[in-house]
Write a protein that holds these residues in place. Sequence first.
Motif, PDB file in Angstrom:
ATOM      1  N   ILE A 280       0.810  -1.228   0.000  1.00 46.69           N
ATOM      2  CA  ILE A 280       0.000   0.000   0.000  1.00 46.69           C
ATOM      3  C   ILE A 280       0.847   1.283   0.000  1.00 46.69           C
ATOM      4  O   ILE A 280       0.625   2.176  -0.825  1.00 46.69           O
ATOM      5  N   PRO A 281       1.873   1.391   0.882  1.00 45.48           N
ATOM      6  CA  PRO A 281       2.667   2.636   0.866  1.00 45.48           C
ATOM      7  C   PRO A 281       3.333   2.880  -0.488  1.00 45.48           C
ATOM      8  O   PRO A 281       3.403   4.025  -0.943  1.00 45.48           O
ATOM      9  N   TYR A 282       3.783   1.783  -1.136  1.00 45.59           N
ATOM     10  CA  TYR A 282       4.437   1.946  -2.440  1.00 45.59           C
ATOM     11  C   TYR A 282       3.418   2.379  -3.488  1.00 45.59           C
ATOM     12  O   TYR A 282       3.676   3.256  -4.308  1.00 45.59           O
ATOM     13  N   VAL A 283       2.259   1.724  -3.445  1.00 44.12           N
ATOM     14  CA  VAL A 283       1.199   2.065  -4.406  1.00 44.12           C
ATOM     15  C   VAL A 283       0.892   3.556  -4.326  1.00 44.12           C
ATOM     16  O   VAL A 283       0.804   4.255  -5.331  1.00 44.12           O
ATOM     17  N   ARG A 284       0.758   4.047  -3.093  1.00 46.53           N
ATOM     18  CA  ARG A 284       0.426   5.474  -2.912  1.00 46.53           C
ATOM     19  C   ARG A 284       1.477   6.392  -3.507  1.00 46.53           C
ATOM     20  O   ARG A 284       1.171   7.430  -4.074  1.00 46.53           O
ATOM     21  N   LYS A 285       2.754   5.967  -3.332  1.00 40.04           N
ATOM     22  CA  LYS A 285       3.836   6.831  -3.836  1.00 40.04           C
ATOM     23  C   LYS A 285       3.900   6.801  -5.365  1.00 40.04           C
ATOM     24  O   LYS A 285       4.082   7.818  -6.017  1.00 40.04           O
ATOM     25  N   VAL A 286       3.722   5.590  -5.910  1.00 38.47           N
ATOM     26  CA  VAL A 286       3.945   5.394  -7.341  1.00 38.47           C
ATOM     27  C   VAL A 286       2.752   5.866  -8.179  1.00 38.47           C
ATOM     28  O   VAL A 286       2.904   6.391  -9.284  1.00 38.47           O
ATOM     29  N   LEU A 287       1.561   5.683  -7.584  1.00 35.54           N
ATOM     30  CA  LEU A 287       0.321   5.877  -8.348  1.00 35.54           C
ATOM     31  C   LEU A 287       0.225   7.176  -9.168  1.00 35.54           C
ATOM     32  O   LEU A 287      -0.127   7.129 -10.355  1.00 35.54           O
ATOM     33  N   PRO A 288       0.573   8.317  -8.560  1.00 42.59           N
ATOM     34  CA  PRO A 288       0.410   9.560  -9.328  1.00 42.59           C
ATOM     35  C   PRO A 288       1.242   9.603 -10.605  1.00 42.59           C
ATOM     36  O   PRO A 288       0.969  10.405 -11.495  1.00 42.59           O
ATOM     37  N   TYR A 289       2.267   8.722 -10.692  1.00 43.35           N
ATOM     38  CA  TYR A 289       3.143   8.779 -11.869  1.00 43.35           C
ATOM     39  C   TYR A 289       2.812   7.701 -12.901  1.00 43.35           C
ATOM     40  O   TYR A 289       3.464   7.616 -13.933  1.00 43.35           O
ATOM     41  N   VAL A 290       1.815   6.857 -12.603  1.00 47.07           N
ATOM     42  CA  VAL A 290       1.475   5.800 -13.557  1.00 47.07           C
ATOM     43  C   VAL A 290       0.644   6.413 -14.692  1.00 47.07           C
ATOM     44  O   VAL A 290      -0.416   7.000 -14.440  1.00 47.07           O
ATOM     45  N   PRO A 291       1.125   6.269 -15.941  1.00 44.32           N
ATOM     46  CA  PRO A 291       0.423   6.954 -17.043  1.00 44.32           C
ATOM     47  C   PRO A 291      -0.790   6.189 -17.567  1.00 44.32           C
ATOM     48  O   PRO A 291      -0.895   5.903 -18.754  1.00 44.32           O
ATOM     49  N   ILE A 292      -1.718   5.827 -16.647  1.00 44.68           N
ATOM     50  CA  ILE A 292      -2.963   5.184 -17.090  1.00 44.68           C
ATOM     51  C   ILE A 292      -4.077   6.226 -16.939  1.00 44.68           C
ATOM     52  O   ILE A 292      -4.292   6.732 -15.821  1.00 44.68           O
ATOM     53  N   PRO A 293      -4.757   6.586 -18.038  1.00 43.57           N
ATOM     54  CA  PRO A 293      -5.723   7.703 -17.967  1.00 43.57           C
ATOM     55  C   PRO A 293      -6.776   7.529 -16.866  1.00 43.57           C
ATOM     56  O   PRO A 293      -7.082   8.492 -16.154  1.00 43.57           O
ATOM     57  N   SER A 294      -7.316   6.288 -16.688  1.00 42.49           N
ATOM     58  CA  SER A 294      -8.373   6.132 -15.685  1.00 42.49           C
ATOM     59  C   SER A 294      -7.819   6.371 -14.277  1.00 42.49           C
ATOM     60  O   SER A 294      -8.504   6.900 -13.399  1.00 42.49           O
ATOM     61  N   LEU A 295      -6.540   5.988 -14.063  1.00 44.98           N
ATOM     62  CA  LEU A 295      -5.921   6.210 -12.763  1.00 44.98           C
ATOM     63  C   LEU A 295      -5.710   7.704 -12.525  1.00 44.98           C
ATOM     64  O   LEU A 295      -6.017   8.216 -11.435  1.00 44.98           O
ATOM     65  N   SER A 296      -5.201   8.375 -13.548  1.00 38.92           N
ATOM     66  CA  SER A 296      -4.962   9.815 -13.405  1.00 38.92           C
ATOM     67  C   SER A 296      -6.278  10.527 -13.116  1.00 38.92           C
ATOM     68  O   SER A 296      -6.350  11.408 -12.258  1.00 38.92           O
ATOM     69  N   ARG A 297      -7.327  10.096 -13.817  1.00 38.93           N
ATOM     70  CA  ARG A 297      -8.630  10.723 -13.608  1.00 38.93           C
ATOM     71  C   ARG A 297      -9.099  10.487 -12.163  1.00 38.93           C
ATOM     72  O   ARG A 297      -9.567  11.394 -11.492  1.00 38.93           O
ATOM     73  N   MET A 298      -8.878   9.225 -11.685  1.00 36.26           N
ATOM     74  CA  MET A 298      -9.321   8.891 -10.337  1.00 36.26           C
ATOM     75  C   MET A 298      -8.623   9.765  -9.298  1.00 36.26           C
ATOM     76  O   MET A 298      -9.253  10.306  -8.401  1.00 36.26           O
ATOM     77  N   ILE A 299      -7.315   9.909  -9.455  1.00 34.40           N
ATOM     78  CA  ILE A 299      -6.551  10.697  -8.482  1.00 34.40           C
ATOM     79  C   ILE A 299      -6.997  12.155  -8.523  1.00 34.40           C
ATOM     80  O   ILE A 299      -7.223  12.781  -7.495  1.00 34.40           O
TER      81      ILE A 299
END
Length: 439
Positions: A191-210
């Motif tokens: 979980i801590p890694y996911v939180r750190k990495v997530l904003p930089y993952v170039p998946i449009p649905s993820l970026s939209r979610m954040i």
Amino acid sequence: MADGSGNGLTIAELAEKTVVEEALLSDYEHVLLALHRKHGKIVRIGPNHINISDASAVKTVYGSGRNFKKSSFYDAFTALRPNLFGTRNEEIHSARRKAVANSFSAQSVASMEVYMDICMHKLIAKLDVFAEQRQAVDLKKWISFFLMDVLGELAFSRPFGVLEKGDEALMPPTYEHVLLATLSGQVPWCIPYVRKVLPYVPIPSLSRMIKERDHLRQMAIESVEKRIATPSDRKDLLGRLIEECETGQDSKGTSMDIVDVQTEAFEIDALDLRPEGTASYPFQETNQLSYLQAVVTEGFRLNPVFTMALLREVPKGGTVIAGECIPEGTDVSICNHVLHHDEQVFGPSLEQFDPERWMDAEYDCTAYLIPFGSGHRACVGRNIATAEIQKLVVSLLARYDITLADAPGTSFEQSTMPPTRSFGVADLDGHLTVKLKRR
Ligand code: HEM
């Protein structure tokens, strides 16, 4: 004890991967049910996670006070700081639950009904147009718009505006949010890694979610600040929570919020939505309808919504469940969908949608019916959800003849239970396209 991967305990680690994959495949509770039907009451679905399908375990796991604490799975739901749902700290939970309990009481929900009615009238105004034009409509979509705007009215003191605009793009990304939490919660160490990495993952649905999640958080902050700065008589959830937190209470009745509500109510009346009386049925009236309640209960039995396995940590000294000794520190869980499909509890007719079973005074299975969870961490929003569901069902059925557009001539009674898809929160698979005719 059976290993959910079906290949023996030597590859128990792989079971974790299996559940994550199945969750990704959106068939969570059905996979769990199949595993139990194959392997029995106790199935290992992760290196330290045992899923149980045993009626007596409900009391052991969820009904023994604070003994079985929420497991690290819930860390995925506490994005910034501990919240009521996700916190694993029982002291924090107890204090917060006490602080909000009154806001969610039946009496409090009754005073919030006016906001549900505002949204119901907007929903009905839209559906009336579809009915007049004999045009097929996706009822699932419009009901989700209704629920979202009610949430806005109650928790943010203003609707999200989805009903008015009929635009799915305005819906907050709750689906993506819960999906991400459910998946990362399966593997808590990441979980801590996911939180750190997530904003930089170039998946449009993820970026939209954040982006949308930050937007929602900002909206929440602004609505609280606005409400404290501009006291109002609105009896919504936000107002009550602020009152209970004693951060700002005032009961003078001339704020802009009240003017807004009055204006909306006026506009709604002007639409003449009540030619035969009431278009939005009072919750209390729907509460008198015992068959309606049996229908809703049976719906929740066959197709519970919140189907994720509710993980708890076995306390010091271990425990015995279904005759198996389970060591302390093990994560144990029950999935309501699996329990609701347990033949030992609900009998051979369990696959049948049979509301009558709840009308029989002798039939006492309510302890095993857990769509809202069980024990001291059970759903605090149950009264709100029940009011919304009962009002919706009665108001729509009283106003329209509803037929399935995809299967003309088939009534709902004749149709089979539609398939659901789920990653821990179940949803109807696809659209619910219907034709409406004013009664
Ligand atoms: C049909 C609608 C709903 C269903 C099926 C549902 C289901 C559940 C379930 C199963 C739990 C237990 C989780 C666990 O043990 O880990 C839960 C907890 C919770 N629910 Fe709901 N819920 C619904 C609506 C709502 C609404 C409308 C709200 C708030 C407005 C809400 C707020 C919460 C909160 C805050 C908790 C955590 C309670 C605690 O730990 O003390 N729920 N819900």
